[in-house]
Design an enzyme around this catalytic site. Structure first.
Site, PDB file in Angstrom:
ATOM      1  N   CYS A 129      14.935  -3.653  44.540  1.00  0.00           N
ATOM      2  CA  CYS A 129      14.348  -2.582  45.340  1.00  0.00           C
ATOM      3  C   CYS A 129      15.275  -2.216  46.488  1.00  0.00           C
ATOM      4  O   CYS A 129      15.605  -1.058  46.706  1.00  0.00           O
ATOM      5  CB  CYS A 129      12.967  -3.008  45.843  1.00  0.00           C
ATOM      6  SG  CYS A 129      12.112  -1.731  46.775  1.00  0.00           S
ATOM      7  N   CYS A 130      15.732  -3.241  47.215  1.00  0.00           N
ATOM      8  CA  CYS A 130      16.678  -3.005  48.304  1.00  0.00           C
ATOM      9  C   CYS A 130      17.933  -2.324  47.774  1.00  0.00           C
ATOM     10  O   CYS A 130      18.534  -1.486  48.427  1.00  0.00           O
ATOM     11  CB  CYS A 130      17.106  -4.321  48.963  1.00  0.00           C
ATOM     12  SG  CYS A 130      16.011  -4.894  50.259  1.00  0.00           S
ATOM     13  N   CYS A 211      11.063  -2.328  56.046  1.00  0.00           N
ATOM     14  CA  CYS A 211      10.092  -1.572  55.282  1.00  0.00           C
ATOM     15  C   CYS A 211       8.703  -2.195  55.421  1.00  0.00           C
ATOM     16  O   CYS A 211       8.581  -3.409  55.564  1.00  0.00           O
ATOM     17  CB  CYS A 211      10.480  -1.555  53.814  1.00  0.00           C
ATOM     18  SG  CYS A 211      12.035  -0.733  53.531  1.00  0.00           S
ATOM     19  N   CYS A 214       7.527  -5.284  53.299  1.00  0.00           N
ATOM     20  CA  CYS A 214       8.303  -6.511  53.410  1.00  0.00           C
ATOM     21  C   CYS A 214       8.370  -7.052  54.820  1.00  0.00           C
ATOM     22  O   CYS A 214       9.159  -7.936  55.140  1.00  0.00           O
ATOM     23  CB  CYS A 214       9.711  -6.287  52.888  1.00  0.00           C
ATOM     24  SG  CYS A 214       9.710  -5.801  51.165  1.00  0.00           S
ATOM     25  N   CYS A 237      20.478  -9.116  53.358  1.00  0.00           N
ATOM     26  CA  CYS A 237      20.980  -8.445  52.183  1.00  0.00           C
ATOM     27  C   CYS A 237      22.479  -8.491  52.239  1.00  0.00           C
ATOM     28  O   CYS A 237      23.063  -8.876  53.223  1.00  0.00           O
ATOM     29  CB  CYS A 237      20.525  -7.007  52.120  1.00  0.00           C
ATOM     30  SG  CYS A 237      21.504  -5.960  53.172  1.00  0.00           S
TER      31      CYS A 237
HETATM   32  C1  HEM Z   1      19.949  -4.681  51.005  1.00  0.00           C
HETATM   33  C2  HEM Z   1      19.613  -5.226  52.124  1.00  0.00           C
HETATM   34  C3  HEM Z   1      19.695  -4.598  53.505  1.00  0.00           C
HETATM   35  C4  HEM Z   1      20.246  -3.441  53.913  1.00  0.00           C
HETATM   36  C5  HEM Z   1      20.960  -2.411  53.097  1.00  0.00           C
HETATM   37  C6  HEM Z   1      20.031  -3.388  55.325  1.00  0.00           C
HETATM   38  C7  HEM Z   1      20.450  -2.363  56.116  1.00  0.00           C
HETATM   39  C8  HEM Z   1      20.240  -2.330  57.451  1.00  0.00           C
HETATM   40  C9  HEM Z   1      20.621  -1.268  58.285  1.00  0.00           C
HETATM   41  C10 HEM Z   1      21.313  -0.051  57.848  1.00  0.00           C
HETATM   42  C11 HEM Z   1      20.282  -1.618  59.536  1.00  0.00           C
HETATM   43  C12 HEM Z   1      20.453  -0.779  60.738  1.00  0.00           C
HETATM   44  C13 HEM Z   1      21.497  -1.309  61.584  1.00  0.00           C
HETATM   45  C14 HEM Z   1      21.184  -1.223  63.016  1.00  0.00           C
HETATM   46  O1  HEM Z   1      19.997  -1.092  63.421  1.00  0.00           O
HETATM   47  O2  HEM Z   1      22.127  -1.263  63.774  1.00  0.00           O
HETATM   48  C15 HEM Z   1      19.710  -2.877  59.500  1.00  0.00           C
HETATM   49  C16 HEM Z   1      19.280  -3.546  60.600  1.00  0.00           C
HETATM   50  C17 HEM Z   1      18.742  -4.762  60.556  1.00  0.00           C
HETATM   51  N1  HEM Z   1      18.519  -5.506  59.460  1.00  0.00           N
HETATM   52 FE1  HEM Z   1      18.990  -5.016  57.605  1.00  0.00          FE
HETATM   53  N2  HEM Z   1      19.390  -4.488  55.742  1.00  0.00           N
HETATM   54  C18 HEM Z   1      19.180  -5.281  54.654  1.00  0.00           C
HETATM   55  C19 HEM Z   1      18.589  -6.471  54.624  1.00  0.00           C
HETATM   56  C20 HEM Z   1      18.182  -7.134  55.740  1.00  0.00           C
HETATM   57  C21 HEM Z   1      17.624  -8.420  55.712  1.00  0.00           C
HETATM   58  C22 HEM Z   1      17.428  -9.250  54.478  1.00  0.00           C
HETATM   59  C23 HEM Z   1      17.306  -8.738  56.990  1.00  0.00           C
HETATM   60  C24 HEM Z   1      16.657  -9.950  57.553  1.00  0.00           C
HETATM   61  C25 HEM Z   1      15.928 -10.818  56.986  1.00  0.00           C
HETATM   62  C26 HEM Z   1      17.693  -7.669  57.780  1.00  0.00           C
HETATM   63  C27 HEM Z   1      17.521  -7.657  59.131  1.00  0.00           C
HETATM   64  C28 HEM Z   1      17.923  -6.652  59.881  1.00  0.00           C
HETATM   65  C29 HEM Z   1      17.774  -6.632  61.306  1.00  0.00           C
HETATM   66  C30 HEM Z   1      17.145  -7.726  62.169  1.00  0.00           C
HETATM   67  C31 HEM Z   1      18.308  -5.466  61.734  1.00  0.00           C
HETATM   68  C32 HEM Z   1      18.522  -4.944  63.122  1.00  0.00           C
HETATM   69  C33 HEM Z   1      17.481  -4.992  64.105  1.00  0.00           C
HETATM   70  C34 HEM Z   1      16.290  -4.120  63.944  1.00  0.00           C
HETATM   71  O3  HEM Z   1      16.438  -2.926  63.755  1.00  0.00           O
HETATM   72  O4  HEM Z   1      15.192  -4.671  64.059  1.00  0.00           O
HETATM   73  N3  HEM Z   1      18.215  -6.714  57.001  1.00  0.00           N
HETATM   74  N4  HEM Z   1      19.673  -3.297  58.214  1.00  0.00           N
HETATM   75  S1  SF4 Z   2      12.773  -3.919  52.265  1.00  0.00           S
HETATM   76 FE1  SF4 Z   2      11.215  -4.132  50.698  1.00  0.00          FE
HETATM   77  S2  SF4 Z   2      10.519  -2.066  50.316  1.00  0.00           S
HETATM   78 FE2  SF4 Z   2      12.321  -1.937  51.534  1.00  0.00          FE
HETATM   79  S3  SF4 Z   2      13.871  -1.575  50.084  1.00  0.00           S
HETATM   80 FE3  SF4 Z   2      13.832  -3.754  50.376  1.00  0.00          FE
HETATM   81  S4  SF4 Z   2      12.398  -4.534  48.933  1.00  0.00           S
HETATM   82 FE4  SF4 Z   2      12.148  -2.378  48.929  1.00  0.00          FE
END
Ligand code: HEM
Ligand code: SF4
Ligand code: SF4
Lengths: 430, 552
Positions: A129-130, A211, A214, A237
């Site tokens: 999904c991600c 999202c 999740c 991710c």
């Molecule tokens: C395919 C997986 C993922 C993608 C493509 C993705 C993408 C992004 C993007 C584009 C941002 C915005 C960056 C920013 O705010 O500067 C972000 C922020 C963030 N992501 Fe992810 N993310 C992924 C998975 C995750 C996962 C698995 C976690 C934690 C368990 C995570 C935690 C965060 C946090 C804590 C922030 C920034 C703080 C916030 O906005 O609360 N992300 N992510």
């Molecule tokens: S965070 Fe959850 S709903 Fe969002 S893209 Fe990933 S799996 Fe899908």
């Protein structure tokens, strides 16, 4: 712990790699705004973008963007699964900060139709999904830039403990992390100083917001991101997790490990890791625990690989042989082929206490319920066990455990009463 | 004497609760015997020939009267009215029922005792000199350090699934009465150039199938770094000790195969990391534990010596007791008394519940409430005033415990053998009894002098036969029990492993064979002052070989 080899043998050319080291040296001390200004004006003029989740902590970085360059492209991953509050928040921040270039990135409708027609893919296969809702769309956008800005911070998870201001990806681009050194308190202070609005859900216990399906609220004192993918071992991710900073492809066999075999953080969950298979090509290995001897034999290739890797330590393996490479691993699996073979207890303590490894250290194999408390004291924080009695004990947290212990071990902050008398006394007298 | 504080008490009672649960799961079938095995072993519960056997630790051999009475109570209530003291300063109960074991452990816990780590592949009960804290020749009382080691090793999270069992012995005296060179680790008190007391560390000693004398791995480790040093050795052993063959899994084999220098380098490397860390022992803690072992309130009765020669004439039996069963005390006017558990024709090391109660009473009245268990399967009253020696003797005699044979030929060490032990090849208690009857005459024993006979029913050597001046080992050859005789072993600081001089003997022939060895010795000794072992060292094998097998 230093990574052994900042210059992977394939990928970026040496000059650029050295450039990154130099950049970090020069701008290590610089504040967030300075780092971003440097990136936007000097290093990557007109070649830099920002991706924002418009989540709980996003306001700070966006505010800095507004001071440096309100027209910097800001991409928002409109996964289609966001809270309504998040979408409102996007509009609110755009208006208050005067951001002129916020662009929503949507998933490819063909992908959605094909892979997630009911919109429920997140439930069965969040990795995929991600992948279709975040990774693919983002990749398309970012491939047009020489670098991008992230809001990641060192404190967020253990895996990020060494985050620098500038990172080089394996495809030669630059990731800029202006907030790398910010602590939670710095963020709060910053928000307060500039009167930045909080995400509407922040005060409802959502400390890290992704999202809607999740994300769940986190308890007081819990890792702010514990609420993301709660119950699954999914923490990061590819975009964050990846050693070389490349956007990693979602695991191909994601569907295969759905059996809830991993016990971690108080529950059984699907295991994002797969077992090593004989003769796997080092470049292909991803989310796999590589046996220590295999790693040593093909060290260069594994170091160069862009994929997340784990380390498997069998009885007889000398963990000190990979001490310098520990930062390369996101998880360590200590194997116990037979419960009577206690070598893994020593390996676990060395990995945790001597090498200071902060990531997951799991015990895998033939483990008796009664060994679990010992293993935990040796630094093990996850289990993959077949033994039904052990699984049951884990499930019910039913260990006839001796919770007191005489001999300290090095890392765990053990309850004061649970240490040797002289340590207890010192505390009692204090 | 060490007293549990709230922490120790809570620790042991949690452990009892844990094991009770494991027993319940075993009885209900939830645990298979295979799964239960390592758990019960860690709690001192063996499956023997006839029944389960429970082994209770007497840490560094020190007991209070109250504890001894509890052992008597357990013998009476859950067993057949007796217990068996072993060469590991333990007591074994041979007939407990599995379902009673949790209750027994709870009873033990009520007097600050337990069966933790008396078996299994973990660090076992630390043993020491039975005269510790009393002996005149002592540099330091080893018991505080032994207690600290006991604590450190109790349920150690890293070292509970070692390649094999691990035994540590410690002596505070240069005259080693704890056989430290025959343990996985032996510690011997040492004074360094600066006058500080620390520990010489020996590693890789052991008996069993492949007897080895421990080698010195470090000449001086100060108290504060001792735990870190021990942890370093244990870690090297846990990681590199052989696990492919149970008979080659002890640290002695590792040291032997890899060489002392290799092991030493590995230990030093490990030590360089852990030294100065969390295991550093502060002086304040040492002082705190030391305080538990401070000497009792000795009284000056005015009697500072006993005219043994005179007593011998007045009462030869008491005279003999004075000669054999007392040991020089550090405090003038006091002595340590050995209570022999080797009555003529008895089972060595056995004590009935009544005898245990009697000894407890005597200790309470005459020895500041303190008792010791010796690795030679005797008991010791460590602090008896010379002025009360006669009364003590009288009381012991009434309890049938005044056998005055300590150190003589009938004071054998004997393992349980085929009468109780599942591993045995041959009986050992009956052999000891035959020898004991053969040499029963006190005059004959006096003539022979100090001579240690040690008997094991199989190669595991629980009876320490390798280090007997005369050792007897039961083997099985073509369905018959045979006894191999060794000569020249020594478990003290002059450590030596006995030599086999020829083929074995059937049980009936053993007393004669021993008699021939003894006669050969008496015939060739320089004087009555030259003990058997010294004569053997001077004369070599030949006369003894001839005595056993003729000169054919
Ligand atoms: C395919 C997986 C993922 C993608 C493509 C993705 C993408 C992004 C993007 C584009 C941002 C915005 C960056 C920013 O705010 O500067 C972000 C922020 C963030 N992501 Fe992810 N993310 C992924 C998975 C995750 C996962 C698995 C976690 C934690 C368990 C995570 C935690 C965060 C946090 C804590 C922030 C920034 C703080 C916030 O906005 O609360 N992300 N992510
Ligand atoms: S965070 Fe959850 S709903 Fe969002 S893209 Fe990933 S799996 Fe899908
Ligand atoms: S020496 Fe052998 S027979 Fe004797 S107690 Fe030990 S194992 Fe049993």
């Amino acid at each position: 712990m230093a990574m052994a080899d900042p210059v992977p043998s394939q990928g970026p050319d040496k000059l650029r790699a050295l450039g990154i080291v130099a950049l970090n040296g020069m701008f290590d001390e610089m504040d967030a705004e300075g780092v971003l200004r440097q990136a936007a004006e000097d290093i990557l003029p007109a070649d830099l973008a920002l991706v924002s989740s418009f989540g709980a902590d996003s306001a700070v970085l966006l505010h800095i963007v507004s001071r440096v360059d309100p027209s910097l492209p800001v991409y928002f991953l409109e996964t289609g699964k966001h809270f309504a509050e998040t979408l409102e928040y996007v509009e609110q921040l755009k208006a208050e900060l005067g951001l002129t270039n916020v662009i929503a990135v949507v998933p490819d409708p063909a992908d959605l139709a094909r892979f997630d027609p009911t919109g429920e893919l997140w439930e069965t296969d969040p990795d995929s999904c991600c992948h279709i809702r975040k990774t693919e769309p983002l990749e398309k956008v970012l491939s047009g830039y020489g670098g991008w800005v992230t809001g990641r911070k060192r404190f967020q998870t253990a895996e990020r403990g060494v985050l620098p201001h500038f990172e080089l990806t394996s495809d030669n681009r630059i990731k800029v992390n202006p907030l790398a050194y910010y602590t939670h308190d710095d963020i709060e202070a910053y928000k307060h100083r500039y009167g930045l609005p909080d995400h509407p859900l922040y005060h409802q216990g959502y400390k890290s917001i992704g999202c809607a399906p999740c994300t769940s609220a986190v308890a007081e004192g819990e890792d702010p991101r514990a609420g993301r993918w709660r119950g699954l071992d999914k923490r990061e991710c590819g975009i964050h997790f990846d050693f070389n900073g490349q956007i990693a492809p979602t695991r191909k066999q994601a569907g295969k490990t759905k059996e809830m075999r991993l016990f971690k953080n108080g529950g059984f969950m699907a295991d994002p890791w797969t077992d090593w298979v004989e003769a796997l090509d080092p470049a292909e290995a991803s989310y796999t625990h590589v046996p220590l001897d295999v790693f040593v034999a093909h060290r260069e290739a594994f170091i160069a690989s862009p994929h997340p890797l784990g380390l498997r330590v069998d009885p007889g393996h000398r963990v000190e042989d990979v001490e310098a490479d520990m930062a390369r691993f996101s998880s360590v699996a200590i194997s116990f082929p037979a419960f009577g073979d206690g070598r893994g207890f020593s390996s676990a303590r060395l990995v945790r206490e001597r090498f200071g490894f902060q990531g997951e250290v799991r015990a895998v194999g033939d483990i008796l319920a009664d060994q679990v408390p010992f293993l935990r004291r040796c630094g093990i924080d996850a289990f993959v066990v077949a033994n039904p009695a052990t699984r049951q004990a884990l499930e019910n947290d039913a260990f006839a455990e001796v919770s007191l212990y005489y001999q300290p071990v090095g890392t765990r902050a053990e309850v004061p009463v649970g240490t040797r008398p002289f340590l207890r006394r010192a505390l009692a007298d204090a | 004497m060490y007293r549990y504080d709230e922490f120790d008490a809570a620790f042991v009672s949690e452990r009892v609760a844990q094991f009770s649960d494991q027993v319940r799961r075993r009885i209900s079938g939830e645990l298979t015997e295979d799964q239960f095995r390592p758990l019960r072993l860690m709690n001192g519960l063996y499956l023997q020939l006839h029944a389960y056997m429970l082994r209770v630790a007497v840490p560094y051999g020190t007991l209070s009267s109250r504890q001894m009475r509890m052992l008597a109570h357990i013998a009476r209530k859950y067993d057949r009215g007796y217990g068996h003291f072993t060469t590991r300063q333990n007591i074994q109960f041979n007939w407990p029922k599995l379902r009673d074991v949790p209750e027994i452990l709870a009873d033990l816990a009520s007097v600050e005792m337990h069966a933790i780590q008396t078996s299994g592949n973990c660090i076992r009960n630390v043993t020491t000199d039975q005269f510790a804290g009393a002996a005149a020749d002592e540099i330091i009382d080893p018991r505080p350090i032994a207690e600290i080691i006991r604590q450190w090793s109790s349920l150690h999270p890293e070292f509970t699934f070692l390649p094999r069992k691990f035994k540590i012995a410690i002596t505070g005296s240069p005259n080693d009465r704890a056989a430290v060179k025959f343990h996985d680790i032996g510690l011997m008190a040492q004074t360094n150039g600066a006058g500080q007391v620390g520990w010489a560390v020996y590693v890789g000693g052991g008996l069993g199938r492949t007897p080895m004398i421990g080698k010195q791995i470090n000449g001086f480790v100060p108290h504060e770094h001792l735990l870190a040093y021990l942890e370093s050795i244990l870690r090297v052993y846990n990681r590199y000790g052989r696990r492919d063959n149970k008979y080659k899994a002890r640290i002695k084999i590792l040291v032997h195969e890899e060489g002392l220098e290799t092991i030493k380098a590995q230990v030093e490397e490990e030590f360089s990391h852990v030294r100065g860390g969390i295991l550093t022992l502060p002086q304040t803690e040492l002082d705190r534990i030391d305080a538990y072992f401070s000497p009792p309130a000795f009284i000056d009765s005015g009697v500072v010596s006993i005219d043994v020669e005179r007593e011998k004439i007045l009462d030869p039996a008491f005279g003999r007791f004075l000669v054999n069963n007392t040991f020089s005390h550090a405090r003038q006017g006091y002595t340590s008394v050995t209570v022999s558990l080797k009555p003529i024709g008895g089972a060595p090391g056995d004590a009935t519940a009544e005898q245990m109660d009697a000894v407890a009473d005597i200790a309470e009245r005459f020895s500041f409430d303190e008792l010791r268990v010796s690795h030679e399967q005797n008991l010791v009253l460590p602090h008896v005033a010379l002025s009360e020696l006669r009364a003590v003797y009288q009381a012991l005699a009434e309890a049938g415990l005044a056998e005055a044979n300590a150190g003589e030929i009938t004071d054998t060490i004997t393992c349980p053998g085929l009468d109780f032990c599942a591993l045995a090849n041959a009986r050992s208690i009956p052999i000891a009894q035959d020898i004991s009857r053969r040499f029963a005459d006190p005059e004959r024993q006096r003539e022979i002098g100090k001579l240690k006979i040690k008997i094991s029913g199989c190669i595991n050597a629980c009876g320490h036969h390798h280090v007997g001046h005369i050792g007897i080992l039961g083997v099985e050859k073509k369905g018959t029990e045979l006894y191999q005789i060794t000569v020249g072993g020594d478990g003290t600081e002059d450590a030596a492993v006995g030599k086999i001089l020829g083929p074995g003997f059937v049980a009936d022939e053993v007393p004669d064979a021993i008699e021939r060895l003894v006669d050969a010795y008496i015939a060739q000794r320089e004087s009555a002052e030259e003990p058997f072992i010294a004569a053997y060292r001077r004369l070599g094998d030949a006369p003894f070989k001839e005595a056993l097998y003729g000169n054919g």
